[in-house]
Design an enzyme around this catalytic site. Structure first.
Site, PDB file in Angstrom:
ATOM      1  N   ASN A 153     -17.044  11.792  19.366  1.00  0.00           N
ATOM      2  CA  ASN A 153     -18.113  11.521  18.396  1.00  0.00           C
ATOM      3  C   ASN A 153     -19.359  12.371  18.608  1.00  0.00           C
ATOM      4  OD1 ASN A 153     -17.850   9.738  20.692  1.00  0.00           O
ATOM      5  ND2 ASN A 153     -19.710   8.739  20.022  1.00  0.00           N
ATOM      6  N   SER A 202     -11.974   2.948  11.997  1.00  0.00           N
ATOM      7  CA  SER A 202     -13.134   2.218  11.473  1.00  0.00           C
ATOM      8  C   SER A 202     -13.489   2.746  10.086  1.00  0.00           C
ATOM      9  CB  SER A 202     -14.300   2.428  12.439  1.00  0.00           C
ATOM     10  OG  SER A 202     -15.403   1.702  12.005  1.00  0.00           O
ATOM     11  N   CYS A 333     -24.466   4.380  19.345  1.00  0.00           N
ATOM     12  CA  CYS A 333     -24.158   3.161  20.091  1.00  0.00           C
ATOM     13  C   CYS A 333     -24.794   3.134  21.473  1.00  0.00           C
ATOM     14  CB  CYS A 333     -22.657   3.008  20.244  1.00  0.00           C
ATOM     15  SG  CYS A 333     -21.820   3.069  18.680  1.00  0.00           S
TER      16      CYS A 333
END
Ligand code: PMP
Length: 375
Positions: A153, A202, A333
């Site tokens: 990511n 997701s 996150c």
């Protein structure tokens, strides 16, 4: 209103307008519980879930029954890692993962270590890639689970999934991959990866709603799932593997987003590649030796750029840019801590603190990136 250029698509994406349109009836008039029977509200909801399951299966190249809806990748990762290790604890205690996983894999692995499992965290090279040599050497006779992300990511780095899956197939080891960042961004057909037993997905990373995701869990030739302990026990939805009333509106949204991603895959990959090259070119022209790219050039997700702005604090830069563009210092996150991914590729703290991640969308226009020319 100033048009904010959104370049944080790895954190989340906006809902596609067609996804919104597909969802609305299931938020409003079609409110039935798909587990109820006979009356139209229930039947229509059930049909809509079936359609969405099929749409996701077509995107992934798997059977529709191998799709298990969850609340997102954090849950999917928790479900597979805890569920498989719990079932196989008699067979062994050893788990293999990498140092660049998302916290929803790494923290679960650390928890599993605390309760008695043994963990090998593979190192990565300067671009965040594991070596097949290291991986093969790490495998033990008591290895019960391998969890290696498909694409990163923060850097976009793709792991050598074909080789990893081939080795796991040969050795009969359960292989899970966090595929959250690659869906809709790389060509992927699960039929080509018989050694891959599970992936996490997701919806909000590819223009679907938040709070919905899925696990692909491979069935055997008799259409049987591997033994796995559910994370959520209850009414037995999703083949008893994930209880809880299905969030039909979200599932419909994820299905539609999957259909759109599938239809536009080739086009979107080309567009993201073109945008990334253009952004790289503008940044290089504009900032020259004052910037440094952390990414590798190949074997990466198109549209993710990790860039050091030498001598500039990334938090301050992100804040200063915020009125005109949305970018981030790395993973949303764990934004309060220095990136463990950038540390794993060997960057010093000062290099991590000057890194910005740009994550592009196929829905932006190339000329919108010209904003960088005026910085
Ligand atoms: N894995 C990766 C690689 C991610 O990027 C994210 C989201 N940042 C997650 C897992 C968690 O996904 P979700 O938001 O659906 O829980």
């Amino acid at each position: 209103m100033i048009n904010l250029l959104y370049l944080d698509n790895s954190a989340t994406t906006p809902i596609h307008p067609d996804v919104k349109d597909a969802m609305l009836p299931y938020l409003l008039e079609e409110f039935g519980n798909p587990s109820s029977k006979y009356y139209s509200y229930a039947v229509n909801s059930k049909d809509a879930v079936l359609t969405a399951r099929q749409q996701l299966a077509e995107l992934l190249g798997c059977k529709k029954d191998e799709v298990i809806f969850t609340s997102g990748s954090t849950e999917s990762n928790n479900f597979i890692l805890k569920g498989i290790t719990n079932q196989r604890k008699q067979d062994g205690k050893h788990i293999i993962t990498t140092s660049v996983e998302h916290p929803s894999v790494l923290e679960v692995c650390k928890y599993l270590e605390q309760i008695g499992y043994e963990l090998t965290i593979l190192p990565v090279d300067e671009f965040g890639r594991v070596s097949i040599g290291d991986f093969s050497e790490a495998i033990r006779s008591d290895t019960i689970l391998v969890s290696i992300q498909w694409g990163n990511n923060e850097l976009g780095t793709l792991q050598p999934m074909t080789d990893i899956a081939t080795i796991c197939l040969e050795k009969g080891i359960f292989l899970h991959s966090d595929a959250t960042q690659v869906i809709g961004k790389i060509e992927l057909n699960l039929e080509d990866f018989p050694g891959l037993s599970a992936i996490s997905i997701s919806s909000h990373k590819y223009f679907g709603p938040k709070g919905i995701g899925a696990v692909f869990l491979r069935q055997d030739q008799y259409n049987m799932f591997p033994e796995i302990t559910p994370l959520l026990h209850g009414g037995g939805q999703e083949n008893g593997l994930r209880s809880g009333t299905l969030a039909v509106h979200n599932i419909v949204g994820m299905g539609k987003a999957s259909e759109i991603a599938h239809l536009n895959l080739t086009k979107n990959i080309l567009k993201l590649t073109k945008l990334e090259n253009y952004l790289k070119e503008i940044l290089s022209n504009q900032f020259g030796s004052k910037i440094k790219f952390n990414n590798s050039i190949n074997q990466k997700i198109p549209g993710i750029l990790s860039v050091q702005f030498i001598g500039i604090n990334n938090e301050i830069l992100v804040k200063q840019l915020a009125p005109i563009m949305a970018v981030s210092t790395g993973s949303a996150c764990s934004s309060s801590k220095p990136s463990h991914v950038l540390a794993a590729i060997g960057l010093e703290l000062n290099e991590i603190r000057q890194t910005i991640r740009f994550s592009l969308s196929p829905y932006i226009q190339q000329m919108e990136l010209d904003i960088f020319k005026s910085l």
